[in-house]
Design an enzyme around this catalytic site. Structure first.
Site, PDB file in Angstrom:
ATOM      1  N   ASP A   1      -7.110  -2.240  15.157  1.00 30.98           N
ATOM      2  CA  ASP A   1      -8.541  -2.181  15.475  1.00 30.98           C
ATOM      3  C   ASP A   1      -9.370  -2.121  14.189  1.00 30.98           C
ATOM      4  O   ASP A   1     -10.298  -1.327  14.065  1.00 30.98           O
ATOM      5  CB  ASP A   1      -8.830  -0.954  16.339  1.00 30.98           C
ATOM      6  CG  ASP A   1     -10.241  -1.001  16.940  1.00 30.98           C
ATOM      7  OD1 ASP A   1     -10.768  -2.112  17.129  1.00 30.98           O
ATOM      8  OD2 ASP A   1     -10.819   0.071  17.198  1.00 30.98           O
TER       9      ASP A   1
ATOM     10  N   ASN B   1     -15.779  12.187  19.530  1.00 33.59           N
ATOM     11  CA  ASN B   1     -16.913  12.715  18.788  1.00 33.59           C
ATOM     12  C   ASN B   1     -16.392  13.266  17.471  1.00 33.59           C
ATOM     13  O   ASN B   1     -15.294  13.847  17.406  1.00 33.59           O
ATOM     14  CB  ASN B   1     -17.606  13.826  19.569  1.00 33.59           C
ATOM     15  CG  ASN B   1     -18.300  13.295  20.811  1.00 33.59           C
ATOM     16  OD1 ASN B   1     -18.672  12.132  20.861  1.00 33.59           O
ATOM     17  ND2 ASN B   1     -18.459  14.145  21.812  1.00 33.59           N
ATOM     18  N   VAL B   2     -17.173  13.091  16.392  1.00 38.64           N
ATOM     19  CA  VAL B   2     -16.727  13.510  15.072  1.00 38.64           C
ATOM     20  C   VAL B   2     -17.631  14.642  14.579  1.00 38.64           C
ATOM     21  O   VAL B   2     -18.859  14.562  14.690  1.00 38.64           O
ATOM     22  CB  VAL B   2     -16.770  12.331  14.072  1.00 38.64           C
ATOM     23  CG1 VAL B   2     -16.132  12.748  12.749  1.00 38.64           C
ATOM     24  CG2 VAL B   2     -16.054  11.124  14.647  1.00 38.64           C
TER      25      VAL B   2
ATOM     26  N   ILE C   1     -21.397  14.754  13.252  1.00 36.47           N
ATOM     27  CA  ILE C   1     -21.690  13.682  12.294  1.00 36.47           C
ATOM     28  C   ILE C   1     -21.487  12.297  12.890  1.00 36.47           C
ATOM     29  O   ILE C   1     -21.651  11.292  12.204  1.00 36.47           O
ATOM     30  CB  ILE C   1     -20.839  13.825  11.012  1.00 36.47           C
ATOM     31  CG1 ILE C   1     -19.343  13.862  11.328  1.00 36.47           C
ATOM     32  CG2 ILE C   1     -21.252  15.038  10.219  1.00 36.47           C
ATOM     33  CD1 ILE C   1     -18.456  13.930  10.096  1.00 36.47           C
ATOM     34  N   GLY C   2     -21.130  12.218  14.178  1.00 35.52           N
ATOM     35  CA  GLY C   2     -20.974  10.900  14.780  1.00 35.52           C
ATOM     36  C   GLY C   2     -20.429  10.977  16.191  1.00 35.52           C
ATOM     37  O   GLY C   2     -19.702  11.914  16.546  1.00 35.52           O
TER      38      GLY C   2
ATOM     39  N   GLY D   1     -18.735   8.348  19.397  1.00 33.02           N
ATOM     40  CA  GLY D   1     -18.212   7.030  19.714  1.00 33.02           C
ATOM     41  C   GLY D   1     -17.702   6.987  21.131  1.00 33.02           C
ATOM     42  O   GLY D   1     -17.756   7.979  21.866  1.00 33.02           O
ATOM     43  N   GLY D   2     -17.204   5.822  21.528  1.00 31.20           N
ATOM     44  CA  GLY D   2     -16.705   5.676  22.882  1.00 31.20           C
ATOM     45  C   GLY D   2     -15.412   6.424  23.111  1.00 31.20           C
ATOM     46  O   GLY D   2     -15.043   6.691  24.253  1.00 31.20           O
TER      47      GLY D   2
END
Length: 614
Positions: free
Chosen positions: A135, A25-26, A18-19, A21-22
């Site tokens: 963040d 991973n999701v 579902i996603g 990123g740097g």
């Protein structure tokens, strides 16, 4: 490599990605033990290979898992399975705040305040538990379909802040919300999160970020040095109280910011109160540039020739962001073993020198020319000019004119003439700025509604206060026999759909009510009395005779009934119908005539008896 159907820790089944990123991973997963959907974040790249980071991450994630708040994503589990480091958290149906902004552009003021109230409430809870996010950005805020927000990535953000990592993609997204103290190499506090929330609030209302640049270093530098652009310059209708919240949250000197997220939350709750609409611009108590000024002065004294011997141009390109450098500086000592500290101090010193050189170069080649080329110019007054004349006047001053001409009603300026500009006349703004022209559509008119049957006092108040009409209430005789309330509108001087403007007159008619009807029957009124009463009150009398017998108890002219109830309102022109008695005498019952019969005592007469001679 995580694949569909794979089970992590023999418990969490991966459904789909579902996603990405740097940092992680999701995946959408299914908890086979607790029978629920979950979100699984799997660390990737250098993060999962760095043993010190993993230890730090697991410790921070477990700390964040203690947070229980409706606006914070709940963490369920942290672990490792065959070299795969993961966290399991609440699965939120919805989209990120960044995705919503890309779709909508900007949010309404009420939407933005609602989101910020939830965000500050959640962060106040985290700060109460001594947990700093470090963040905060729209990418780390989920929003559900019902409007509820969820703050994510507490564990990752806290761990990254104390790790020697260069995640370029992640930092480029984060640097737009980077507090000046982090950009300049200082530590993070709860006030760092407050700064990030102020930038997010700015983006929700404007649809854009306050500081942009070609690279992360340039953006970080602007956070340190450039004043935050004013939202009210582009949107004068924005309450000053809202801009004050943003000004205070994004102050470059942490001393000028809110003392806590809770204070910012409480300020948001009262931001739209009437008494705060025209409050004064928030003034900073402490200097905004005192610390940065000392840093740049010190950097200017660095021997440039000596540094060039050590650092080649290619080396400078490899240093991606000031944020990366500050992360290296901020907590290296916190995660290193005691035996490594001395070795790392030299690296820290060199890193500081490199970052200062980059800042100086950016100031010289990028920032200074921009300030020198744009001087401030006063916006000229274009009121009552033709649009073409106003455009020429603005362009002669060096401004760019918006091609979209907006319209606004005006009782003062003729139709198609200029009413105002945005920014308004007299403002001192940068040379070359874009100006929007507003032209007049003439006097503002309103279309009347059908007010019959409504309360006259209420309608009069609305029309006078909201539309500036002159409204009178007059009594009028109703045309029918209906019963009306005393303040009920039965007519209006201007029909539905009529166009009116401020200062126009309107008459609302209400029923001409006299007094209440008496009990004509119970009080034994005579027909003459009722006629007198009707004449006095402008009523019409209609009489009907009804025959009754003489033994009914009524006499001629007695009132038997009426069509008006005792106590009901009297309206002029209505008809009163009265039924009166007409006594009819009863006919006498006739006496029957008796039939003749023989007298039994009489003896019959015979010829013999009557003849005495016989």
């Amino acid at each position: 490599m995580i694949t569909k159907g794979q089970k992590i820790n023999d418990r969490y089944e991966v459904i789909r990605s579902i996603g990405e990123g740097g940092m992680a991973n999701v995946y959408l997963g299914y908890d086979t033990i607790l029978d629920r959907n979950v979100a699984i974040k799997v660390l990737r790249g250098d993060l999962s290979n760095d043993e010190k980071f993993v230890r730090r991450f697991q410790r921070e994630a477990l700390s964040a898992s203690s947070l229980a708040h409706p606006n914070i994503v709940e963490m369920y589990d942290v672990g490792e399975d065959d070299g795969v480091y993961y966290i399991v958290m609440e699965y939120v149906e919805g989209k990120t705040l960044k995705q919503l902004l890309k779709k909508r552009g900007t949010l309404t003021l009420s939407e933005a305040i609602d989101i910020m109230s939830q965000l500050t409430d959640g962060m106040a809870h985290a700060h109460d538990s001594y947990i700093i996010h470090r963040d905060l950005k729209p990418q780390n805020i989920m929003i559900k379909d019902d409007g509820q927000i969820k703050i994510t990535d507490f564990g990752i953000a806290m761990a990254l802040n104390s790790t020697q990592l260069t995640q370029t993609n992640s930092v480029m997204g984060s640097v737009h919300y980077l507090p000046p103290e982090q950009a300049s190499g200082k530590g993070s506090t709860i006030k760092s999160d407050i700064y990030s929330m102020g930038i997010i609030f700015y983006e929700l209302l404007s649809g854009s970020l306050p500081f942009r640049g070609d690279n992360a270093v340039e953006i970080a530098l602007k956070h340190m040095r450039d004043p935050l652009p004013s939202l009210r310059e582009d949107n004068p209708s924005l309450p000053q109280s809202i801009e004050n919240i943003i000004r205070r949250a994004t102050a470059k000197n942490p001393k000028n910011r809110y003392d806590s997220a809770r204070c910012m939350h409480e300020d948001l709750l009262t931001a739209l109160d009437d008494e705060r609409m025209d409050e004064e611009v928030y003034q900073y108590k402490y200097s905004e540039n005192e610390s940065d000024g000392r840093k740049l002065k010190k950097a200017a004294n660095v021997d440039k020739n000596k540094v060039e011997d050590t650092v080649q141009l290619d080396d400078v390109k490899e240093i991606e962001t000031t944020a990366d450098i500050t992360r290296k500086i901020e907590s290296t000592e916190d995660i290193l073993d005691d035996n490594d500290k001395k070795k790392k101090k030299a690296i820290i010193i060199l890193t500081i020198i490199f970052s200062l050189i980059i800042i100086i170069l950016v100031v010289i080649f990028f920032v200074v020319p921009k300030f020198n080329n744009k001087k401030a110019v006063i916006v000229p007054d274009c009121e009552d000019l033709k649009v073409s004349a106003c455009e020429k006047k603005l362009q002669d001053k060096g401004f760019e004119v918006n091609t979209t001409i907006k319209t606004v009603a005006s009782n003062k300026i003729k139709k198609n003439r200029v009413v105002k500009t945005n920014p308004e006349a007299g403002r001192s703004i940068k040379y070359g700025s874009k100006i929007t022209i507003y032209k007049s559509t003439g006097e503002e008119t309103y279309e009347l509604e059908d007010y019959i049957g409504k309360n006259s006092i209420e309608i009069k108040t609305i029309l006078e206060t909201k539309y500036g009409l002159e409204v009178k209430i007059e009594k009028k005789d109703p045309k029918d026999n209906k019963e009306y309330d005393e303040d009920e509108i039965i007519g209006q001087s201007l029909a539905k759909g009529s166009e009116v403007k401020k200062g126009d007159s309107l008459i609302l008619y209400v029923p001409n009510i006299a007094e209440n009807f008496p009990d004509f029957v119970g009080e034994k009124w005579s027909l003459q009395d009722i006629q007198t009463f009707c004449d006095k009150n402008g009523l019409t009398l209609d009489t009907v005779e009804e025959q009754v017998s003489s033994n009914s108890g009524y006499q001629d002219g007695d009132i038997i009934r009426t069509n008006r109830t005792a106590g009901s309102k009297i309206y002029k022109g209505t008809t009163v119908k009265v039924t009166i008695a007409k006594v009819v005498k009863a006919k006498p019952t006739p006496t029957p005539t008796p039939t003749p019969t023989d007298n039994p005592t009489d003896k019959p007469t015979s010829d013999v008896d009557n003849n005495p001679t016989e």
